[in-house]
Write a protein that holds these residues in place. Structure first.
Motif, PDB file in Angstrom:
ATOM      1  N   PHE A  98       7.665  16.883   5.424  1.00  0.00           N
ATOM      2  CA  PHE A  98       8.342  17.473   4.271  1.00  0.00           C
ATOM      3  C   PHE A  98       7.355  17.759   3.129  1.00  0.00           C
ATOM      4  O   PHE A  98       7.479  18.775   2.439  1.00  0.00           O
ATOM      5  N   ILE A  99       6.389  16.898   2.942  1.00  0.00           N
ATOM      6  CA  ILE A  99       5.366  17.120   1.910  1.00  0.00           C
ATOM      7  C   ILE A  99       4.580  18.395   2.209  1.00  0.00           C
ATOM      8  O   ILE A  99       4.345  19.234   1.328  1.00  0.00           O
ATOM      9  N   ILE A 100       4.188  18.562   3.482  1.00  0.00           N
ATOM     10  CA  ILE A 100       3.423  19.752   3.880  1.00  0.00           C
ATOM     11  C   ILE A 100       4.279  21.013   3.733  1.00  0.00           C
ATOM     12  O   ILE A 100       3.796  22.063   3.282  1.00  0.00           O
ATOM     13  N   ILE A 101       5.560  20.920   4.110  1.00  0.00           N
ATOM     14  CA  ILE A 101       6.473  22.065   3.965  1.00  0.00           C
ATOM     15  C   ILE A 101       6.615  22.463   2.497  1.00  0.00           C
ATOM     16  O   ILE A 101       6.575  23.663   2.163  1.00  0.00           O
ATOM     17  N   ILE A 153      -0.367  41.102   3.485  1.00  0.00           N
ATOM     18  CA  ILE A 153       0.821  41.595   4.193  1.00  0.00           C
ATOM     19  C   ILE A 153       2.023  40.952   3.517  1.00  0.00           C
ATOM     20  O   ILE A 153       2.424  39.830   3.836  1.00  0.00           O
ATOM     21  N   GLU A 154       2.592  41.632   2.553  1.00  0.00           N
ATOM     22  CA  GLU A 154       3.619  41.054   1.690  1.00  0.00           C
ATOM     23  C   GLU A 154       4.835  40.574   2.467  1.00  0.00           C
ATOM     24  O   GLU A 154       5.442  39.540   2.142  1.00  0.00           O
ATOM     25  N   SER A 155       5.204  41.298   3.525  1.00  0.00           N
ATOM     26  CA  SER A 155       6.404  40.928   4.277  1.00  0.00           C
ATOM     27  C   SER A 155       6.239  39.618   5.045  1.00  0.00           C
ATOM     28  O   SER A 155       7.220  39.068   5.550  1.00  0.00           O
ATOM     29  N   ALA A 156       5.014  39.108   5.136  1.00  0.00           N
ATOM     30  CA  ALA A 156       4.781  37.842   5.845  1.00  0.00           C
ATOM     31  C   ALA A 156       5.259  36.641   5.034  1.00  0.00           C
ATOM     32  O   ALA A 156       5.433  35.542   5.583  1.00  0.00           O
ATOM     33  N   ARG A 157       5.474  36.841   3.718  1.00  0.00           N
ATOM     34  CA  ARG A 157       5.825  35.722   2.837  1.00  0.00           C
ATOM     35  C   ARG A 157       7.092  34.989   3.292  1.00  0.00           C
ATOM     36  O   ARG A 157       7.103  33.761   3.440  1.00  0.00           O
ATOM     37  N   ILE A 158       8.169  35.741   3.524  1.00  0.00           N
ATOM     38  CA  ILE A 158       9.438  35.121   3.887  1.00  0.00           C
ATOM     39  C   ILE A 158       9.357  34.454   5.257  1.00  0.00           C
ATOM     40  O   ILE A 158       9.955  33.393   5.492  1.00  0.00           O
ATOM     41  N   TYR A 159       8.582  35.057   6.181  1.00  0.00           N
ATOM     42  CA  TYR A 159       8.430  34.457   7.510  1.00  0.00           C
ATOM     43  C   TYR A 159       7.649  33.147   7.431  1.00  0.00           C
ATOM     44  O   TYR A 159       7.948  32.199   8.175  1.00  0.00           O
ATOM     45  N   LEU A 160       6.674  33.081   6.535  1.00  0.00           N
ATOM     46  CA  LEU A 160       5.910  31.846   6.371  1.00  0.00           C
ATOM     47  C   LEU A 160       6.808  30.720   5.842  1.00  0.00           C
ATOM     48  O   LEU A 160       6.706  29.572   6.281  1.00  0.00           O
ATOM     49  N   ILE A 161       7.699  31.071   4.915  1.00  0.00           N
ATOM     50  CA  ILE A 161       8.629  30.063   4.365  1.00  0.00           C
ATOM     51  C   ILE A 161       9.554  29.535   5.467  1.00  0.00           C
ATOM     52  O   ILE A 161       9.757  28.325   5.591  1.00  0.00           O
ATOM     53  N   ILE A 162      10.103  30.456   6.276  1.00  0.00           N
ATOM     54  CA  ILE A 162      11.000  30.030   7.356  1.00  0.00           C
ATOM     55  C   ILE A 162      10.242  29.194   8.392  1.00  0.00           C
ATOM     56  O   ILE A 162      10.678  28.103   8.790  1.00  0.00           O
ATOM     57  N   LEU A 163       9.080  29.701   8.811  1.00  0.00           N
ATOM     58  CA  LEU A 163       8.322  29.039   9.874  1.00  0.00           C
ATOM     59  C   LEU A 163       7.703  27.719   9.430  1.00  0.00           C
ATOM     60  O   LEU A 163       7.311  26.905  10.274  1.00  0.00           O
ATOM     61  N   SER A 164       7.610  27.484   8.120  1.00  0.00           N
ATOM     62  CA  SER A 164       7.055  26.214   7.648  1.00  0.00           C
ATOM     63  C   SER A 164       7.888  25.033   8.151  1.00  0.00           C
ATOM     64  O   SER A 164       7.357  23.943   8.397  1.00  0.00           O
ATOM     65  N   PHE A 165       9.204  25.244   8.353  1.00  0.00           N
ATOM     66  CA  PHE A 165      10.068  24.173   8.835  1.00  0.00           C
ATOM     67  C   PHE A 165       9.824  23.855  10.306  1.00  0.00           C
ATOM     68  O   PHE A 165      10.258  22.814  10.804  1.00  0.00           O
ATOM     69  N   PHE A 166       9.102  24.732  10.989  1.00  0.00           N
ATOM     70  CA  PHE A 166       8.683  24.447  12.370  1.00  0.00           C
ATOM     71  C   PHE A 166       7.775  23.217  12.412  1.00  0.00           C
ATOM     72  O   PHE A 166       7.767  22.474  13.403  1.00  0.00           O
ATOM     73  N   LEU A 167       7.024  22.984  11.335  1.00  0.00           N
ATOM     74  CA  LEU A 167       6.143  21.816  11.284  1.00  0.00           C
ATOM     75  C   LEU A 167       6.951  20.527  11.384  1.00  0.00           C
ATOM     76  O   LEU A 167       6.504  19.548  11.998  1.00  0.00           O
ATOM     77  N   LEU A 168       8.141  20.512  10.795  1.00  0.00           N
ATOM     78  CA  LEU A 168       9.007  19.336  10.871  1.00  0.00           C
ATOM     79  C   LEU A 168       9.662  19.217  12.242  1.00  0.00           C
ATOM     80  O   LEU A 168       9.606  18.157  12.884  1.00  0.00           O
ATOM     81  N   THR A 169      10.284  20.298  12.699  1.00  0.00           N
ATOM     82  CA  THR A 169      11.040  20.217  13.952  1.00  0.00           C
ATOM     83  C   THR A 169      10.119  19.965  15.146  1.00  0.00           C
ATOM     84  O   THR A 169      10.467  19.205  16.056  1.00  0.00           O
ATOM     85  N   ILE A 218       5.702  26.120   0.920  1.00  0.00           N
ATOM     86  CA  ILE A 218       6.659  26.950   0.191  1.00  0.00           C
ATOM     87  C   ILE A 218       6.103  27.326  -1.183  1.00  0.00           C
ATOM     88  O   ILE A 218       6.207  28.486  -1.618  1.00  0.00           O
ATOM     89  N   LEU A 219       5.507  26.361  -1.868  1.00  0.00           N
ATOM     90  CA  LEU A 219       4.880  26.645  -3.165  1.00  0.00           C
ATOM     91  C   LEU A 219       3.737  27.640  -3.001  1.00  0.00           C
ATOM     92  O   LEU A 219       3.589  28.572  -3.804  1.00  0.00           O
ATOM     93  N   PHE A 220       2.954  27.453  -1.956  1.00  0.00           N
ATOM     94  CA  PHE A 220       1.856  28.376  -1.665  1.00  0.00           C
ATOM     95  C   PHE A 220       2.392  29.780  -1.415  1.00  0.00           C
ATOM     96  O   PHE A 220       1.830  30.774  -1.910  1.00  0.00           O
ATOM     97  N   SER A 221       3.486  29.880  -0.669  1.00  0.00           N
ATOM     98  CA  SER A 221       4.083  31.187  -0.343  1.00  0.00           C
ATOM     99  C   SER A 221       4.583  31.909  -1.595  1.00  0.00           C
ATOM    100  O   SER A 221       4.554  33.139  -1.664  1.00  0.00           O
ATOM    101  N   CYS A 222       5.021  31.120  -2.578  1.00  0.00           N
ATOM    102  CA  CYS A 222       5.575  31.718  -3.791  1.00  0.00           C
ATOM    103  C   CYS A 222       4.491  32.255  -4.735  1.00  0.00           C
ATOM    104  O   CYS A 222       4.737  33.204  -5.484  1.00  0.00           O
ATOM    105  N   VAL A 223       3.314  31.660  -4.710  1.00  0.00           N
ATOM    106  CA  VAL A 223       2.278  32.042  -5.687  1.00  0.00           C
ATOM    107  C   VAL A 223       1.145  32.859  -5.072  1.00  0.00           C
ATOM    108  O   VAL A 223       0.422  33.557  -5.792  1.00  0.00           O
ATOM    109  N   TYR A 224       0.986  32.792  -3.751  1.00  0.00           N
ATOM    110  CA  TYR A 224      -0.146  33.477  -3.120  1.00  0.00           C
ATOM    111  C   TYR A 224       0.123  34.976  -3.005  1.00  0.00           C
ATOM    112  O   TYR A 224       1.245  35.404  -2.709  1.00  0.00           O
ATOM    113  N   SER A 225      -0.908  35.774  -3.249  1.00  0.00           N
ATOM    114  CA  SER A 225      -0.787  37.232  -3.131  1.00  0.00           C
ATOM    115  C   SER A 225      -1.146  37.645  -1.701  1.00  0.00           C
ATOM    116  O   SER A 225      -2.331  37.717  -1.340  1.00  0.00           O
TER     117      SER A 225
END
Length: 421
Positions: free
Chosen positions: A102-105, A119-135, A109-116
């Protein structure tokens, strides 16, 4: 004499559920390959590229999911003296690993919100896929628990279900919700399998035990962290060639030829890895048994040398027609590169994979890290000079040399460990 030894090894491997693990790994490889073909055809190149970009970031971080709790559970659970200790260690790994995931996720998410993003459309996929680290961490922790309890058949069955479910959910998700469906499917597949098997555990027995955990927590987390470091080095090693070929030669056709040449050799690595997955707990249990370790090392050299002769040499000889049939005549010339890589993979079979995994089972994961990063640096130097001098096949020369040198280094470190005992 050699044939009898190999037959005895395979019988022992079968008795410990080894062929179930091998079969599940082979099935997973086949289903994963089929899934990639289907997903590529169903998604537009823009969406697929965005997901691939986000997933590459996740895959770089994935070895640190749960801060390596699942790896440490496998090692320290194997040498625990009782089932009660194994159960207690499983609870500890599951709770602490979930917390760290959860700490890494949150960080991602914070990184996804501030990083430029380029490929802009990758931002939302990175947020969703971050939860793969937990599961994935939950699933792998449960898998490690099955292995330390020597339930290799259950381990293999859960792998089969996970591969099948990931394929089914991914295809359905893409059809119904395009890229978002694929990303969500990637996250929920391991979670579903984890819940399916976790609910079957005897929680009353598992959680009612109040055994004092006699554990050096510093060593526990140090081990898991080093496994993560070594995994990242290994991932970079396999992707470095293509990156440098593209950088130095700047020809997408050559990059494509090299990529195709790697597919068959690199996908054969699961064969020795399946054997080592089966034997990891056995080796860890005997980490102070000199005679066992010597005997096991000899067995691996014999077994994997035979597998090189039976599997790799025919593929080497028939690599040209194989590549033409599978990938088409446009990639026929890549067989020369594939042959060089097969020579390197032979080193992976005989020395690199068996003895690197033995060191990990013996608690010397940090030795593998030293080896991996030294080889990574050497590979960069060899790649640079060989690509300039020989072209794309030079990268294959470099990788094959590294495979053998790294394996010989692992074998030498194992001998050093045995001598110290």
């Amino acid at each position: 004499m050699i044939i009898k030894k190999v037959v005895d090894l395979l019988k022992d491997y079968q008795n410990r559920g080894g062929f179930h693990i091998f079969g599940s790994d082979m099935y997973g490889k086949a289903v994963g390959f089929l899934a990639s073909l289907v997903i590529v055809r169903l998604l537009s190149s823009d969406i697929y590229g965005s997901i691939s970009y986000a997933k590459s970031i996740i895959m770089m971080i994935q070895p640190f999911a749960g801060f390596g709790a699942m790896y440490s559970l496998l090692r320290f659970g194997s040498i625990s003296s009782s089932d009660e200790e194994k159960d207690t260690l499983f609870r500890y790994s599951l709770t602490r690993g979930t917390f760290f995931s959860f700490i890494i996720i949150l960080f991602l998410i914070l990184f996804s919100c501030v990083y430029s993003f380029n490929i802009e459309s990758a931002r939302i996929y990175l947020i969703i896929l971050s939860f793969f680290l937990l599961t994935e961490s939950l699933f792998e922790t449960l898998q490690s628990y099955k292995r330390i309890k020597k339930k290799n058949k259950e381990y293999a069955i859960s792998n089969l279900i996970n591969s099948s479910l990931a394929f089914f959910l991914s295809v359905v998700g893409v059809i119904l919700f395009s890229g978002f469906g694929y990303a969500v499917a990637t996250v929920i597949a391991p979670l579903t399998v984890f819940l399916l098997f976790y609910t079957q555990l005897d929680k009353k027995n598992l959680f009612s035990k109040n055994v004092l955990l006699n554990l050096d927590k510093k060593k526990f987390w140090f081990y898991g962290f080093n496994i993560g470091l070594g995994s990242i080095a290994g991932q970079i090693l396999y992707s470095l060639d293509i990156f440098l070929i593209g950088l130095l030669l700047a020809d997408p056709k050559i990059v494509a030829l090299y990529k195709v040449a790697t597919i068959i050799p690199y996908n054969l690595i699961f064969i020795p890895m399946s054997f080592m997955v089966t034997d990891f707990v056995l080796i860890a249990e005997n980490f102070k048994n000199v005679n066992f370790l010597k005997s096991q090392a000899k067995k691996y050299i014999i077994l994997f040398s035979v597998l090189v002769i039976v599997i790799l040499i025919p593929i080497y000889l028939f690599s040209k027609p194989l590549i033409k049939i599978i990938f088409g005549s446009n990639y026929e010339d890549s067989y020369r590169i594939a042959r060089v890589l097969i020579i390197g993979i032979a080193g992976g079979f005989v020395v690199r994979i068996p003895f690197g995994n033995m060191l990990g089972a013996l608690g010397k994961a940090h030795w593998n890290v030293y080896n991996a990063y030294c080889m990574l640096l050497l590979n960069i130097l060899l790649d640079y000079f060989f690509i300039i001098k020989y072209g794309a096949i030079g990268a294959a020369y470099a990788t094959s040399i590294i495979m053998w040198v790294s394996g010989i280094a692992s074998f030498s470190m194992l001998l050093f460990y045995i001598k110290k005992l």
